[in-house]
Design a protein around this motif. Structure first.
Motif, PDB file in Angstrom:
ATOM      1  N   ALA A 597       0.836  -1.204   0.000  1.00 18.35           N
ATOM      2  CA  ALA A 597       0.000   0.000   0.000  1.00 18.35           C
ATOM      3  C   ALA A 597       0.868   1.250   0.000  1.00 18.35           C
ATOM      4  N   LEU A 598       1.951   1.199   0.778  1.00 15.33           N
ATOM      5  CA  LEU A 598       2.816   2.374   0.852  1.00 15.33           C
ATOM      6  C   LEU A 598       3.580   2.568  -0.450  1.00 15.33           C
ATOM      7  N   ILE A 599       3.933   1.464  -1.112  1.00 18.89           N
ATOM      8  CA  ILE A 599       4.591   1.587  -2.417  1.00 18.89           C
ATOM      9  C   ILE A 599       3.625   2.249  -3.398  1.00 18.89           C
ATOM     10  N   GLY A 600       2.389   1.796  -3.388  1.00 18.09           N
ATOM     11  CA  GLY A 600       1.372   2.418  -4.247  1.00 18.09           C
ATOM     12  C   GLY A 600       1.191   3.881  -3.906  1.00 18.09           C
ATOM     13  N   GLY A 601       1.351   4.204  -2.614  1.00 17.20           N
ATOM     14  CA  GLY A 601       1.168   5.580  -2.157  1.00 17.20           C
ATOM     15  C   GLY A 601       2.199   6.550  -2.689  1.00 17.20           C
ATOM     16  N   PHE A 602       3.267   6.038  -3.271  1.00 17.51           N
ATOM     17  CA  PHE A 602       4.221   6.941  -3.912  1.00 17.51           C
ATOM     18  C   PHE A 602       3.546   7.733  -5.019  1.00 17.51           C
ATOM     19  N   ALA A 603       2.583   7.089  -5.704  1.00 16.09           N
ATOM     20  CA  ALA A 603       1.886   7.778  -6.791  1.00 16.09           C
ATOM     21  C   ALA A 603       1.029   8.896  -6.218  1.00 16.09           C
ATOM     22  N   ALA A 604       0.221   8.562  -5.234  1.00 14.44           N
ATOM     23  CA  ALA A 604      -0.621   9.538  -4.562  1.00 14.44           C
ATOM     24  C   ALA A 604      -1.060   8.889  -3.266  1.00 14.44           C
ATOM     25  N   LYS A 605      -1.136   9.677  -2.208  1.00 15.42           N
ATOM     26  CA  LYS A 605      -1.372   9.073  -0.901  1.00 15.42           C
ATOM     27  C   LYS A 605      -2.774   8.454  -0.778  1.00 15.42           C
ATOM     28  N   GLU A 606      -3.713   8.946  -1.592  1.00 15.69           N
ATOM     29  CA  GLU A 606      -5.043   8.344  -1.551  1.00 15.69           C
ATOM     30  C   GLU A 606      -4.967   6.861  -1.886  1.00 15.69           C
ATOM     31  N   VAL A 607      -3.999   6.508  -2.741  1.00 13.85           N
ATOM     32  CA  VAL A 607      -3.880   5.146  -3.241  1.00 13.85           C
ATOM     33  C   VAL A 607      -3.658   4.145  -2.111  1.00 13.85           C
ATOM     34  N   VAL A 608      -3.033   4.607  -1.009  1.00 15.99           N
ATOM     35  CA  VAL A 608      -2.741   3.720   0.124  1.00 15.99           C
ATOM     36  C   VAL A 608      -3.978   2.943   0.537  1.00 15.99           C
ATOM     37  N   LEU A 609      -5.082   3.660   0.627  1.00 15.35           N
ATOM     38  CA  LEU A 609      -6.319   3.055   1.083  1.00 15.35           C
ATOM     39  C   LEU A 609      -6.805   1.974   0.120  1.00 15.35           C
ATOM     40  N   GLY A 610      -6.811   2.307  -1.157  1.00 22.62           N
ATOM     41  CA  GLY A 610      -7.300   1.371  -2.169  1.00 22.62           C
ATOM     42  C   GLY A 610      -6.468   0.101  -2.212  1.00 22.62           C
ATOM     43  N   VAL A 611      -5.147   0.266  -2.171  1.00 26.26           N
ATOM     44  CA  VAL A 611      -4.267  -0.905  -2.268  1.00 26.26           C
ATOM     45  C   VAL A 611      -4.380  -1.749  -1.015  1.00 26.26           C
ATOM     46  N   LEU A 612      -4.490  -1.092   0.136  1.00 32.68           N
ATOM     47  CA  LEU A 612      -4.657  -1.824   1.395  1.00 32.68           C
ATOM     48  C   LEU A 612      -5.915  -2.673   1.311  1.00 32.68           C
ATOM     49  N   GLY A 613      -6.954  -2.096   0.741  1.00 36.06           N
ATOM     50  CA  GLY A 613      -8.210  -2.830   0.564  1.00 36.06           C
ATOM     51  C   GLY A 613      -8.005  -4.052  -0.304  1.00 36.06           C
ATOM     52  N   THR A 614      -7.332  -3.882  -1.435  1.00 37.87           N
ATOM     53  CA  THR A 614      -7.073  -5.002  -2.331  1.00 37.87           C
ATOM     54  C   THR A 614      -6.238  -6.062  -1.624  1.00 37.87           C
TER      55      THR A 614
END
Lengths: 700, 87
Positions: A597-614
């Protein structure tokens, strides 16, 4: 030799931009001078069937090359050999403006003076003998009120007449007084004999620069004629000592004082002043705005209003007509990309990889950038209006002292507030862009590097989810702690940076507090549009590229058979990286799922939530629907409040999002600082997260 | 100097770095010019001065390099060193 170009030069606040806009109309190009982020604007003057390129130089008080703007203005004139300089002079402030005029005259390029703000000068009781001034300077002087389009035709006519050789506009020779003039003449003779120098400089100008101890000129001479520079510089040094011995004063000061002497002489013979002793609006306003008690209060109110309105207008209020009612500008952008995404849904079945590439990589990436555009546009609009009104200079005046303690300066506050420094929401992208109002390079760099620590809008959904799961009874308290922590980190980081990597004397802070005036709508809009467009163009391309890389990392390699989304993610490069990092990240309490999730969050911090969900195999987890994730995490035995808090601290502080990194790269002029911002903030974040996790775990 | 006081600029201290001296000169701090202290920022620093018809904000550390002679109703015979700057 000359390029046929016209350049506009003048003091800041002399009305240069107004004149430029009036001369060139709408079409124009904004370019950056190599290596620095000072914009050079160029457009085309069309007048009576003729076309000429007009370039707007940055506003400067002098051409001594001590500031970025001065260096750019000076080099532009030296490099491009303009055929004509239009010097915009503030008629209500003639003496200081003529100081620059005299330096431009030294360059011996044909010149036309736009004697601007004639109305203000008259209101202040100045009567100027325009004809007499023109005679003294040797160039045409045209009275103008550029912001009200007065005198524009006359300026165009005079400029083109000079360009086509129909009128003479060669500046009068200048005298620096007995003793100095002789030295100028003998140095000029030496310089004239060196072709490499003669080609680039006006010999007399270079001679004066050498007597002024201009380091920049000396460096250039060494570069251009390594063989002959020693003799020439030695001769200049001798001349300087002769002058200093004769006058018992510093040579560079003498030259500057002589310029002022010439300016004062001109003012004396051409201006009559009928006293008007009534206080002007600026002085009355400043009595309140800069008052020791009222000043800071007004500042807080203005900033709060700015913040409030920008987010209201761009994000919260639905005022853009749309098929089924109204949308907010940000919502409009999101809807636009959502419908694009729907449009390609048919591909999901037939070509899943192409679909994922287009949907997650391209539309997600570009959409992410574009959804910032309304926010940035309105932020610039308000900031440009404040800047134009003269208020920003007062802000810097009021806050300079407290912020200097940390190696920042008055204007840094603007960036922090825009980036979310007041509490909820905000965005580092317009925050970093607002540092353009800072003229001091080091202060500006440090401000850019610490601005992303502020709690921007994208971090909010992550906080909201984790607080709902682990601190349901202490929401306000935790938010306050996070807010305070972001400020403390930013100030401490600034303090450390200023004492390590960005060391060095603080630049002299000598700033004009310009008279207040009503922002000119046309200018403000144009300024805003230029900045916004630049953001779209530059940030958009970089973001798209990096986003595609991130997409590939989370998509490849594919498992052999069809598996659930979470297993697929675990199998991808990002998933493997997440697992590989687990032994290290465990120190802060993060498992491999959090890592992805944190790696995804490099793109944008909102992404953290979505990736954590996945990663936790939840369907449809997005920021509007985080409750299920929140409940899910609250029940997990390996999650606890300490771990959640460490994660929030990490998300707050680690690498700025891609858009921010791209903007840091753009505004600092190098990838080096963008990369550094990413690395140092991630390190900072990790250390603090470990500290909170380890100490917190001991306490529980 | 106190807020509201007017003085004549005598020059910029000789031990001032060249860059600062140039900057001050470029902004109109020249020998013989009249200078008025307008106000101080809320924490006492920077200071706003009025010179040659416009307003300048200068940090105290930089303002101290400007040497001045106060204008009083009676000619100043002796002014102590510290009074001679913008303190």
């Amino acid at each position: 030799m000359s390029s046929g170009k016209i350049v506009i030069a003048g003091n800041p606040n002399a009305g240069k931009t107004c004149l430029y806009n009036a001369l060139t109309g709408s079409a124009q190009q904004v370019s950056n001078y190599p290596g620095v982020t000072v914009d050079i604007k160029s457009g085309v003057l069309r007048w009576q069937g003729q076309r000429t390129t007009v370039v707007d130089l940055p506003g400067t008080y002098s051409l001594t090359a001590y500031s970025r703007e001065e260096l750019v203005a000076r080099n532009f004139i030296l490099d491009e050999h303009p055929s004509l300089i239009i010097n915009v002079v503030d008629a209500s402030n003639l003496e200081r403006n003529l100081y620059l005029t005299i330096q431009l005259m030294e360059m011996q390029i044909p010149m036309v003076i736009a004697l601007n703000m004639m109305d203000t000068a008259e209101r202040r009781g100045y009567k100027i003998d325009v004809e007499g001034l023109s005679q003294l300077l040797g160039v045409p002087v045209i009275p103008t009120i550029a912001c009200r389009d007065k005198g524009i035709d006359e300026i165009s006519a005079a400029s083109l007449a000079v360009l086509h050789g129909k009128e003479k506009a060669d500046p009068s020779p200048l005298s620096y007084g007995h003793g100095v003039d002789d030295e100028v003449v003998s140095l000029t003779r030496v310089i004239e004999k060196i072709p490499a120098l003669k080609e680039r400089f006006s010999p007399a100008w270079l001679a004066v620069k050498l007597l002024e101890k201009d380091e920049r000129a000396a460096t250039e001479i060494r570069d251009l004629t390594p063989s002959e520079s020693d003799a020439l510089l030695k001769q200049a040094d001798d001349a300087i000592s002769r002058i200093e011995r004769h006058f018992n004063a510093d040579a560079s000061t003498l030259v500057a004082e002589h310029r002022y002497g010439i300016a004062a002489g001109m003012v004396k013979s051409c201006v009559t002043h009928t006293a008007s002793n009534r206080r002007d609006i600026t002085e009355s306003l400043d009595l309140i705005v800069c008052n020791r008690i009222a000043g800071p209060l007004i500042l807080v109110m203005v900033v709060a209003a700015l913040f409030f309105w920008v987010f209201k207008v761009s994000d919260e209020w639905a005022w853009i007509p749309w098929f089924d009612g109204f949308q907010s500008p940000t919502g409009f952008m999101e809807t636009l990309f959502l419908s694009l995404s729907r449009f390609i849904t048919p591909l999901e079945e037939s070509m899943p990889m192409l679909y994922s590439l287009l949907n997650d990589g391209v539309i997600g990436g570009v959409g992410g950038v574009m959804s910032f555009v309304p926010l940035i546009f309105f932020m610039f609009l308000f900031v440009a209006a404040l800047e134009d009104s003269g208020y920003i200079a007062r802000v810097a005046f009021i806050l300079d002292r407290p912020l200097r303690t940390f190696g920042l300066q008055g204007k840094s506050i603007l960036a922090f507030i825009v980036a979310g420094g007041l509490g909820a929401g905000g965005c580092a992208v317009p925050g970093i862009m607002s540092t353009r109002t800072m003229r001091e390079d080091r202060d500006r760099l440090v401000t850019m590097l610490v601005t992303p620590f502020m709690n921007c809008g994208a971090k909010m959904p992550v906080y909201a989810m984790l607080i709902a799961a682990f601190f349901p009874h202490n929401r306000t308290l935790i938010m306050m702690i996070l807010w305070a922590l972001s400020w403390i980190t930013a100030l401490v980081a600034a303090w450390i940076l200023r004492r390590t990597l960005v060391r060095g004397e603080q630049m002299p802070f000598v700033m004009e507090l310009p008279p207040y005036h009503m922002p000119v709508l046309r200018g403000v809009l144009r300024h805003t549009w230029e900045r916004t467009w630049m953001y779209v163009k530059k940030a958009g391309t970089v973001i798209l590229a990096i986003n595609l890389v991130l997409w590939a990392l989370m998509y490849f390699p594919r498992p052999a058979e069809d598996v659930a989304a979470d297993e697929h993610l675990a199998f991808s490069f990002a998933g493997r990286a997440g697992k590989a990092l687990e032994p290290v990240s465990q120190a802060a309490g993060f498992d491999w799922r959090t890592n992805i999730a944190l790696i995804g969050g490099f793109a944008a911090k909102e992404v953290v939530l979505g990736v954590l969900g996945t990663a936790y195999a939840l369907e449809n987890t997005d920021e509007d629907n985080f409750l299920s994730l929140s409940e899910h995490l609250a029940q997990k035995p390996d999650w606890n409040p300490v771990r959640a808090f460490a994660l929030m601290v990490f998300v707050m502080l680690y690498a700025p999002c891609l858009v921010t990194i791209a903007v840091i790269r753009r505004e600092s002029g190098s990838w080096k600082w963008a990369l550094f911002a990413t690395l140092y903030s991630t390190t900072f974040a990790f250390i603090l997260a470990i500290a909170f996790y380890q100490i917190g775990s001991l306490l529980i | 100097m106190k807020t509201g006081e007017t003085a004549i600029i005598l020059g910029i201290g000789t031990d001032t770095p060249l860059s600062l001296r140039r900057r001050l000169l470029d902004m109109g701090i020249t020998k013989g010019a009249e200078l008025r202290v307008e106000r101080h920022a809320p924490l006492g620093d920077p200071v706003e001065i009025f010179v040659k018809g416009y307003h300048l904000a200068v940090r105290m550390s930089e303002a101290r390099t400007i040497e001045v002679e106060r204008i009083k109703n009676t000619p100043v015979a002796f002014v102590s060193a510290s009074e001679n700057t913008l303190d």
